[in-house]
Design an enzyme around this catalytic site. Structure first.
Site, PDB file in Angstrom:
ATOM      1  CD  GLU A 631      -3.064  -0.781   2.250  1.00 46.40           C
ATOM      2  OE1 GLU A 631      -3.072   0.101   3.016  1.00 46.40           O
ATOM      3  OE2 GLU A 631      -3.677  -2.002   2.451  1.00 46.40           O
ATOM      4  CG  ASP A 660      -3.635   3.231   2.341  1.00 44.70           C
ATOM      5  OD1 ASP A 660      -4.712   3.186   2.404  1.00 44.70           O
ATOM      6  OD2 ASP A 660      -2.952   2.732   3.215  1.00 44.70           O
ATOM      7  CD  GLU A 717      -7.989   2.011   4.098  1.00 43.07           C
ATOM      8  OE1 GLU A 717      -7.188   1.580   4.530  1.00 43.07           O
ATOM      9  OE2 GLU A 717      -7.883   3.344   3.556  1.00 43.07           O
TER      10      GLU A 717
HETATM   11  P1  C2E Z   1      -4.085   2.864   6.872  1.00 43.36           P
HETATM   12  O1  C2E Z   1      -2.984   2.373   6.153  1.00 43.36           O
HETATM   13  O2  C2E Z   1      -4.950   3.768   5.834  1.00 43.36           O
HETATM   14  O3  C2E Z   1      -4.852   1.871   7.641  1.00 43.36           O
HETATM   15  C1  C2E Z   1      -6.223   1.691   8.108  1.00 43.36           C
HETATM   16  C2  C2E Z   1      -6.365   2.310   9.150  1.00 43.36           C
HETATM   17  O4  C2E Z   1      -7.886   2.609   9.212  1.00 43.36           O
HETATM   18  C3  C2E Z   1      -6.228   1.794  10.503  1.00 43.36           C
HETATM   19  O5  C2E Z   1      -5.668   2.614  11.443  1.00 43.36           O
HETATM   20  C4  C2E Z   1      -7.454   0.874  10.702  1.00 43.36           C
HETATM   21  O6  C2E Z   1      -7.362   0.798  12.051  1.00 43.36           O
HETATM   22  C5  C2E Z   1      -8.426   2.220  10.502  1.00 43.36           C
HETATM   23  N1  C2E Z   1      -9.640   1.583  10.129  1.00 43.36           N
HETATM   24  C6  C2E Z   1     -10.091   0.687   9.637  1.00 43.36           C
HETATM   25  N2  C2E Z   1     -11.567   0.573   9.687  1.00 43.36           N
HETATM   26  C7  C2E Z   1     -11.989   1.512  10.356  1.00 43.36           C
HETATM   27  C8  C2E Z   1     -13.191   1.791  10.789  1.00 43.36           C
HETATM   28  O7  C2E Z   1     -14.402   1.427  10.306  1.00 43.36           O
HETATM   29  N3  C2E Z   1     -13.381   3.129  11.316  1.00 43.36           N
HETATM   30  C9  C2E Z   1     -12.268   3.643  11.643  1.00 43.36           C
HETATM   31  N4  C2E Z   1     -12.478   4.760  12.688  1.00 43.36           N
HETATM   32  N5  C2E Z   1     -11.161   3.411  11.427  1.00 43.36           N
HETATM   33  C10 C2E Z   1     -10.868   2.305  10.653  1.00 43.36           C
HETATM   34  P2  C2E Z   1      -4.374   2.193  12.138  1.00 43.36           P
HETATM   35  O8  C2E Z   1      -4.102   0.923  12.397  1.00 43.36           O
HETATM   36  O9  C2E Z   1      -4.737   3.092  13.376  1.00 43.36           O
HETATM   37  O10 C2E Z   1      -3.482   3.076  11.282  1.00 43.36           O
HETATM   38  C11 C2E Z   1      -3.275   4.203  10.862  1.00 43.36           C
HETATM   39  C12 C2E Z   1      -2.422   4.480   9.815  1.00 43.36           C
HETATM   40  O11 C2E Z   1      -0.973   4.297  10.226  1.00 43.36           O
HETATM   41  C13 C2E Z   1      -2.487   3.503   8.663  1.00 43.36           C
HETATM   42  O12 C2E Z   1      -3.531   4.142   7.716  1.00 43.36           O
HETATM   43  C14 C2E Z   1      -0.984   3.563   8.051  1.00 43.36           C
HETATM   44  O13 C2E Z   1      -1.159   4.806   7.213  1.00 43.36           O
HETATM   45  C15 C2E Z   1      -0.156   3.459   9.381  1.00 43.36           C
HETATM   46  N6  C2E Z   1       0.178   2.446   9.452  1.00 43.36           N
HETATM   47  C16 C2E Z   1       0.006   1.400  10.227  1.00 43.36           C
HETATM   48  N7  C2E Z   1       0.808   0.286  10.308  1.00 43.36           N
HETATM   49  C17 C2E Z   1       1.662   0.596   9.583  1.00 43.36           C
HETATM   50  C18 C2E Z   1       3.033   0.044   9.110  1.00 43.36           C
HETATM   51  O14 C2E Z   1       3.276  -1.109   9.354  1.00 43.36           O
HETATM   52  N8  C2E Z   1       3.932   0.672   8.187  1.00 43.36           N
HETATM   53  C19 C2E Z   1       3.458   1.821   7.954  1.00 43.36           C
HETATM   54  N9  C2E Z   1       4.299   2.500   6.911  1.00 43.36           N
HETATM   55  N10 C2E Z   1       2.345   2.808   8.247  1.00 43.36           N
HETATM   56  C20 C2E Z   1       1.554   2.044   8.964  1.00 43.36           C
HETATM   57 MG    MG Z   2      -2.834   1.161   4.617  1.00 39.44          MG
HETATM   58 MG    MG Z   3      -5.835   3.887   4.378  1.00 41.28          MG
END
Ligand code: C2E
Ligand code: MG
Ligand code: MG
Length: 765
Positions: A631, A660, A717
């Site tokens: 992504e 993404d 998403e």
């Molecule tokens: P992302 O890649 O867009 O990941 C989706 C985020 O949306 C995730 O937040 C997920 O928990 C959240 N989400 C999914 N469904 C829903 C929903 O129905 N309602 C709401 N309110 N949220 C939902 P998360 O896990 O807090 O991650 C935030 C961001 O952090 C991610 O956005 C991604 O950009 C980054 N991230 C997470 N893990 C990694 C990683 O291993 N490496 C990198 N570079 N970035 C990461």
């Molecule tokens: Mg993502």
């Molecule tokens: Mg996302």
């Protein structure tokens, strides 16, 4: 120059001056002492001069008397009887010596004197002359000097006068003295001896008899000796000195004396002449005696004085050079070379000074950053960037007023200190700065330069003792808190900002350790295929920080920090390996193929070995093609071409590539046309409350329709409601990832979910 150093320089000068003075005084004392010692040496020299006169005089007189003695013997032995016979003989003898007259007295002291010219002065009476009596008593004698009257005109002028001396030796016959053989000699002969220069002509000599009568004096005599006829008449010779001389002469001893003439001291010595009772006096001005030494002294003193002056001059020059180099060093150390304003070190010193003397005035420390400065540099060049900085420094210079100060911290960051009354005033000041700054245009484009600024109000918080450096840091914390926002912004430091910053700093430093501790764990959020009976399609791997101290930390709190520090590259690779390890294992155990997505950071993608690394890990764990999805976010696309190349390479290596957060920024539909992506992930923000549902749905359905036509798979998403799922299904969206189906969960939970839902419909919770 600081007062302390001025005093130091002054003290050095005073010390050097005192040293020079002491040096000169000591050398003067030394030279005077040497002069005194040498004075006695010079007196010896004067004695020598007198002695030389004595020897010459004695030689002359003794010679003359010996001549007369010989004649006397001849007369006695020859038995010459008549006066005529004697006169004839004397005339002959006289022609062959220096005498001007000769003659033989009778027993009464009368004689005929035969002149060298042949004249005869008859019946000259010498019986009243002392020399005659001494000769008659059997001694060789010489008279004093007196004026010649024989054959001289009566009224002869003084300058024409001739002075003479009589020599007398007894003439015996049959053991009886029958007369005195007399010879007259011009006293010029003696004077010529006495005229011998003393001390290069600066001194003179005289012959004085023991009763104080002058016998002869040098033509070089000073007035005192020239005018006196007797010792007692010498002007300037005081009584005591004269008596001293007479006492010595009575003893037949030599001695020294001094007298004063025209205010100057003359030094003199006298020694017995060895002739009669005469004494030879040699005199010289005291100054002449000292002359040689006073010259040496003067020379020495001049050299020492010159050395001291050169020393003082060099000292001054040295100080001057030191002051200059110090100024240059200070300039280098305390001045910003580009803008000419203070640097941080100088600012801290000056600000401490101002705050110490604040006396009730309220001060605020501010910190500002020029937003998008890197962009200015990149687009318009460094010169334009420099101009902007100089312009900003100029505005700040006017802006801070006479009571404020400021400095360039570095790059596009400035900090300052200014008095204030209330926050409102500071805010207005910031707006005025911003207004003036936006007047600056660069190049052909009119650019609105923007500032982010933080204030720290000194003394407002409980912590009144923090250093200026800490105040600047706090103002910077406040500045950073508004840096990301749009437009020019300012903020005031608060304890919340401090806590947040501290937390961030902690996270920043703890990353490596946490990685080693295995604190970063993989969560999986299922993706559901809503077009084929809500079946599990795959999952997105999301990192969680399971901190030992702070518990579970969501990525939103640490990802931006790690993106700033660069640690995100390591973290992304770690997560990718974890995912592949699990996925490889899962597939090896016969688990069904699903699609697993991992997030890739912008920095990670820029690594030169990005493609090789991800591919090698995929290979190592034996993950089949099209099972791993990468992504990327649209904000990563700085360079279209490069992004395209990378995506193409990854697809060739068997990865699925997705875009993404589409829609979160200024998404361009052009992206869809140009980029070779497989999946489009629509951002959760599409479904946020407060937006116009109808319009939103129109946009979403159109984007999805377009993506479908381009054969790009769509994933929605952040879907939380069933109704949204229905809508998305109706507009052709392929997959939904959202709380409506499942939240992100640990790997074990996800595995169980996989077993549970295999081949079944994924029930909406
Ligand atoms: P992302 O890649 O867009 O990941 C989706 C985020 O949306 C995730 O937040 C997920 O928990 C959240 N989400 C999914 N469904 C829903 C929903 O129905 N309602 C709401 N309110 N949220 C939902 P998360 O896990 O807090 O991650 C935030 C961001 O952090 C991610 O956005 C991604 O950009 C980054 N991230 C997470 N893990 C990694 C990683 O291993 N490496 C990198 N570079 N970035 C990461
Ligand atoms: Mg993502
Ligand atoms: Mg996302």
């Amino acid at each position: 120059m600081p007062e302390k150093e001025t005093n130091q320089f002054r003290r050095t000068y005073i010390a050097a001056g005192i040293i020079c003075l002491c040096f000169m005084i000591f050398s003067l004392l030394f030279v005077f002492r040497m002069m005194k010692q040498n004075e006695s040496e010079n007196m010896e020299y004067l004695y020598d001069a007198a002695d030389q006169n004595r020897v010459t005089l004695m030689k002359q007189i003794t010679g003359d008397l010996q001549t007369l003695d010989a004649v006397s013997i001849c007369i006695s032995e020859s038995g010459m009887g008549s006066d005529d016979e004697i006169r004839t003989v004397l005339k002959k003898i006289n022609d062959n010596n220096t005498f001007i007259r000769m003659g033989l007295t009778d027993r009464e002291g009368k004689l005929d004197l035969v002149d060298v010219g042949g004249d005869v002065f008859r019946g000259v009476d010498v019986s009243f002359r002392e020399f005659y009596h001494r000769a008659m008593s059997g001694q060789d004698a010489i008279s004093g000097t007196f004026r010649d009257t024989l054959g001289r005109p009566e009224n002869e002028k003084e300058e024409d006068a001739v002075y003479i001396n009589y020599y007398g030796v007894p003439v015996e016959k049959d053991g009886d003295i029958i007369g005195v053989l007399c010879a007259v000699n011009s006293s010029r002969m003696m004077r010529e001896i006495i005229d011998t220069p003393v001390l290069n002509g600066r001194g003179f000599s005289a012959v004085i008899s023991s009763d104080g009568d002058f016998v002869v004096r040098s033509v070089h005599s000073d007035a005192a000796f020239m005018e006196a006829g007797r010792l007692s008449e010498v002007k300037g010779l005081d009584e005591a000195e004269r008596e001293g001389i007479i006492r010595q002469m009575e003893k037949g001893a030599s001695g020294r004396f001094e007298y004063r003439i025209n205010g100057r001291t003359q030094k003199g010595v006298f020694i017995p002449a060895g002739v009669d009772d005469w004494y030879i006096f040699s005199m010289v001005p005291e100054l002449a005696l000292r002359h040689r030494y006073s010259q040496t002294a003067l020379g020495t003193f001049m050299i020492i004085a010159a050395a001291c002056l050169i020393f003082l001059f060099l000292l001054r020059r040295q100080n001057h050079i030191m002051t200059r180099s110090r100024e240059v060093l200070l300039k280098l150390a305390y001045e910003d070379p580009l803008t000419g304003c203070r640097n941080l070190a100088r600012f801290v010193m000056d600000a401490e000074d101002v705050l110490r003397k604040a006396n009730g005035t309220h001060y605020a420390v501010w910190y500002c950053d020029l937003k998008k400065f890197k962009y200015f540099n990149d687009v318009f060049g460094y010169e334009a960037g420099d101009r902007l900085l100089i312009f900003l420094a100029d505005i700040l210079d006017h802006g801070v007023g006479k009571d404020g100060l400021f400095c360039r911290v570095g790059a596009d960051n400035f900090a300052g200190l200014m008095p204030y009354e209330d926050r409102e005033g500071l805010y207005r000041w910031f707006q005025e700065l911003q207004r003036r700054l936006s007047e600056e245009s660069i190049g052909a484009n009119r650019l609105r330069a923007e500032l982010s600024m933080g204030f720290y109000c000194v003394g407002e918080s409980e912590d009144r003792t923090i250093s200026v450096n800490d105040m600047v840091n706090r103002a910077n914390m406040a500045q950073k808190s508004v840096k990301q926002g749009q437009g020019s912004r300012c903020a005031f430091f608060s304890s919340e900002i401090l806590q947040r910053t501290l937390k961030e700093a902690e996270l920043e430093t703890n990353g490596d350790q946490a990685l080693a501790n295995g604190e970063f764990v993989v969560y999986m959020q299922p993706k559901v295929d809503i077009q084929h009976g809500d079946r599990l399609d795959g999952a997105e791997a999301l990192v969680r920080w399971n901190s030992r101290e702070k518990g579970l930390i969501p990525p939103g709190e640490f990802i931006p920090i790690f993106e700033r520090t660069g640690f995100i590259v390591k973290l992304d690779r770690y997560i990718f390996e974890q995912v592949c390890r699990w996925f490889g294992g899962w597939l090896a155990e016969g688990g069904p193929r699903i699609n697993v997505a991992v997030n890739v950071s912008r920095l990670g993608m820029l690594q030169h070995d990005f493609v090789e690394y991800y591919w090698s890990v995929k290979e190592r764990f034996g993950i089949p093609d099209l099972c791993l999805e990468l992504e990327f976010t649209e904000s990563m696309i700085v360079d279209d071409e490069m992004f395209k190349d990378t995506v193409t390479s990854m697809r060739e290596k068997g990865f699925v590539c997705s875009m993404d957060d589409f829609g979160s920024g200024y998404s361009s539909l052009n992206l869809l046309k140009n980029l070779p992506i497989d999946v489009l992930k629509l951002d959760v923000l599409f479904f946020r409350e407060g937006t116009d549902v109808y319009r939103e749905r129109v946009v979403i359905s159109q984007v999805i329709a377009m993506a479908r036509k381009l054969q790009i798979k769509t994933i929605a998403e952040g879907v939380e409601a069933e109704e949204q799922v229905r809508f998305l299904r109706s507009v052709g969206c392929d997959v939904v990832q959202g709380f409506v189906f499942a939240r992100p969960m640990p790997l074990e939970a996800f595995e169980k979910l996989l077993y549970r839902t295999e081949g079944k419909e994924f029930k909406v919770k």
